[in-house]
Scaffold this active site. Structure first.
Site: not given
Ligand code: GLA
Ligand code: ZN
Length: 668
Positions: A146, A304
């Site tokens: 991210e 995710e």
């Molecule tokens: C992001 C991060 C993860 C985690 C999630 C929690 O997407 O990439 O490491 O922190 O959020 O929602």
């Protein structure tokens, strides 16, 4: 190699003792988990000191995965710094917008211009690639995590000046691009240029800048600076591994980074879906389509999503029974070839200990969430390879442009209340609820496959876009533009022509004035019998070839056009001069789609989403998703087999979709 939708998620077994791994893998089998994202936050483990590397635990994690027949999406882990690194090289800590140099803490906060960060992150990527390139578990590389945020340190200021030299060539060109004669800003030396921050051009935060051209260039620079970090790691991986695909996980509609500038450098796109609270289903759908648009419609990974609840919001509601399944099939309907979770097992401590996980702290497999995850695993196995590599046969394109987003939202006047995503979403939603498949594409995209091109709040118009839009209408297609489009050039300078700038001849309108009002004020707009409301901004339109379709109802401009249509070439150009409410946008978009026969079979059921994917062998799949908590009765429009139930449905047969239910119809 398993030929099915990849299923699994972020897995951090280094956080718990090894006997727990046995339980993990036992439960993974039960839920048919085949893919684990590993090492996203393991830098301090794999490199406990500048000259010490230790891959013992990572070796075990990968070996164990391979032994269990699972594949690994291996992260380089460079998004969270180890403490020694920040202490030894304080330059890696970012300087924030207020000018404060941060100290060690958190994650996602390295300075993209730091030579120490560049050296150590690429060294880590290289070592991992050298070690695991031929590992049987390795499926994909996941660089960093991210990417986000900007830095305002001296190193970044220097890098920005180099970037500007490259982009503008001369100070004269830069002065011209930024309109620096305004407020006596003519630069005579590159060293005089400061990053735009709270200490320099900004007041009241990142969207209030005295020089939009400067701030715009800093957004572009930041995008390129972080991309530079990604590319350096990718290059380090490629020195040892020429073939394994490389990605980084994006965040969908994420304003700070222009993902279109990254797209060509990813082997496949992937993203993390955490829709805002109470977002309608078209919100994640729009983000899916934007992510699919990054690689010309190629499938992406849902890297995710939470199986149940998040932790970082003030209030973190639970996904209701069936909602996870619905959201997952929605991602697949929009082009996902992988469905992964954050996270496989919940952390014991720190700020994400209450974040939802496939396996909770008690390690049980008889929870509702685990059961839903496992049942979904069974269904994905059932689907096998049917959806893999499938494409969306969209005839409607929606232009999405980070430059326009930035320019619009940092602009003083006419209204701070117009939000780019809201207007874009309003048009997207109308098209999707009417049943049209939509490609969300950059302004540089090839527009020849499309009958309809929607260009909401296209504030900035650059390059040859107008010529390509004119080609759409010339061959019989329809182009729609809205208020606050065609206002500025690539440097955020107003066009020295009538509004909407280069779009004006195509739209057949001229705008000299615009009114902005508080959100409580509703203007009426009439389309024949239908009256709807409009808010925020009202452009006063003069007809220059177009005909009025809707007119304002009140004030001194009552009776003047609010929505126009210009018949041009064999097609049409629609101009919507104000922020219409939902019925208004629906009315316009449905008129346009109907002209091209693009209304879907269930256009009268906005809670029923449809999406088509065409598999590489030509098989057409119609996803039908019920976003309502009540069952719906539908009539089949073609004979088909529901791949999830194996049931045959004949044309004109009634069929029922359960509450939050899904059907994947293979059309004959
Ligand atoms: C992001 C991060 C993860 C985690 C999630 C929690 O997407 O990439 O490491 O922190 O959020 O929602
Ligand atoms: Zn910096």
């Amino acid at each position: 190699m398993i030929d099915k939708i990849r299923y699994g998620g972020d897995y951090n077994p280094e956080q718990w003792p090894e006997p727990v791994w046995d339980d993990d893998h036992r439960l993974f089998d039960r839920a048919r988990i085949d893919t684990l994202t590993v090492g996203v936050f393991s830098w301090s483990l794999t490199q406990p000191g500048e000259d010490i590397y230790d891959f013992t635990i990572l070796d075990r994690i990968l070996d164990r995965a391979a032994a269990e027949n699972r594949r690994v999406c291996l992260a380089t882990g460079t998004a969270a710094l180890p403490p020694w690194l920040a202490r030894r090289h304080p330059e890696v800590n970012r300087t924030d917008f207020e000018g404060r140099r941060h100290r060690y803490g958190q994650r996602h906060n390295f300075c993209p211009s730091s030579p120490a960060y560049r050296r150590l992150s690429t060294a880590m990527a290289a070592r991992l690639a050298e070690r695991y390139a031929d590992h049987p578990a390795l499926l994909a590389w996941h660089i960093n995590n991210e990417y986000s945020g900007a830095c305002y340190c001296e190193l970044c200021a220097e890098a920005f000046r180099d970037w500007l030299l490259d982009r503008h060539g001369t100070l004269d060109a830069l002065n011209d691009a930024w309109c620096t004669t305004f407020w006596s800003h003519r630069y005579t030396d590159w060293a005089e240029i400061e990053p735009p921050s709270a200490l320099t051009e900004h007041w009241r935060g990142p969207d209030h800048t005295a020089f939009q051209g400067l701030t715009l260039d800093y957004h572009r620079f930041t995008t390129d600076a972080l991309l530079g970090c990604f590319l350096a790691e990718k290059e380090a991986i490629r020195r040892h591994d020429a073939v394994t695909p490389v990605t980084t996980n994006f965040m969908g509609m994420f304003r700070p980074l222009d993902y279109h500038r990254w797209a060509s450098h990813l082997d496949f796109a992937s993203w993390d879906s955490y829709p805002p609270l109470d977002a309608p289903p078209t919100w994640p759908a729009l983000a899916h389509d934007l992510m699919r648009g990054l690689k010309d419609g190629a499938p992406f990974w849902l890297m995710e999503q939470t199986p149940s609840t998040m932790a970082c919001r003030d209030v973190n509601p639970l996904r209701r029974p069936g909602e996870l399944r619905l959201a997952t099939f929605q991602a697949i309907a929009h082009g996902a070839d992988a469905a992964l979770y954050f996270q496989m097992r919940a952390s014991r401590g720190a700020c994400e200990k209450y974040h939802g996980a496939v396996i909770g702290h008690a390690g049980r497999d008889d929870t509702r969430v685990f059961r839903e995850v496992a049942e979904l695993g069974r269904e994905l196995e059932l689907l096998g390879e049917t959806t893999l590599g499938a494409r969306t046969p969209a005839r409607t394109a929606l232009l999405f442009d980070w430059d326009s987003w930035w320019a619009l939202e940092m602009s003083d006047g006419p209204s701070r209340l117009v939000k780019y995503q809201d207007v874009v979403h309003a048009y997207y939603r109308a098209a999707r609820e009417a049943g049209a498949d939509v490609d969300v594409v950059p302004v540089t995209a090839d527009l020849t496959p499309y009958d309809v091109v929607l260009a909401p709040v296209l504030h900035m118009v650059k390059d040859d876009l107008v010529t390509r839009l004119e080609a759409v209408t010339a061959r019989g297609g329809t182009v729609l533009a809205t208020f606050l489009s065609g206002r500025v050039d690539v440097h955020d300078r107003a066009f020295l022509t009538d509004v909407p700038g280069p779009l004006a001849p195509l739209m057949g309108v001229r705008v000299d004035e615009w009114d902005a009002r508080q959100p409580e004020f509703a203007q009426t707009v009439r389309f024949g019998e239908l009256a709807c409301e409009a808010r925020l901004v009202f452009e006063l339109v003069q007809l220059r070839g177009a005909t009025p379709i809707g007119t304002y109802g009140t004030d001194f401009y009552a009776g003047t056009p609010a929505v126009t249509r210009n018949k041009t070439g064999r097609g049409e150009a629609w101009y919507v001069a104000t922020a219409l409410d939902r019925p208004g946008v629906d009315w316009v978009v449905r008129r346009i789609l109907a002209r091209h026969g693009l209304l879907g079979p269930y256009a009268d059921r906005p809670e029923v989403e449809t999406a088509t994917r065409v598999a590489p062998d030509g098989t057409r799949l119609l996803f039908v998703l019920n976003h309502d908590s009540e069952a719906v009765q539908l009539t089949a429009t073609a004979s088909s087999i529901d791949l999830l139930t194996g049931k045959r449905v004949e044309e004109h047969d009634p069929f029922t979709l359960d509450p939050v239910g899904v059907a994947i119809l293979r059309l004959n």
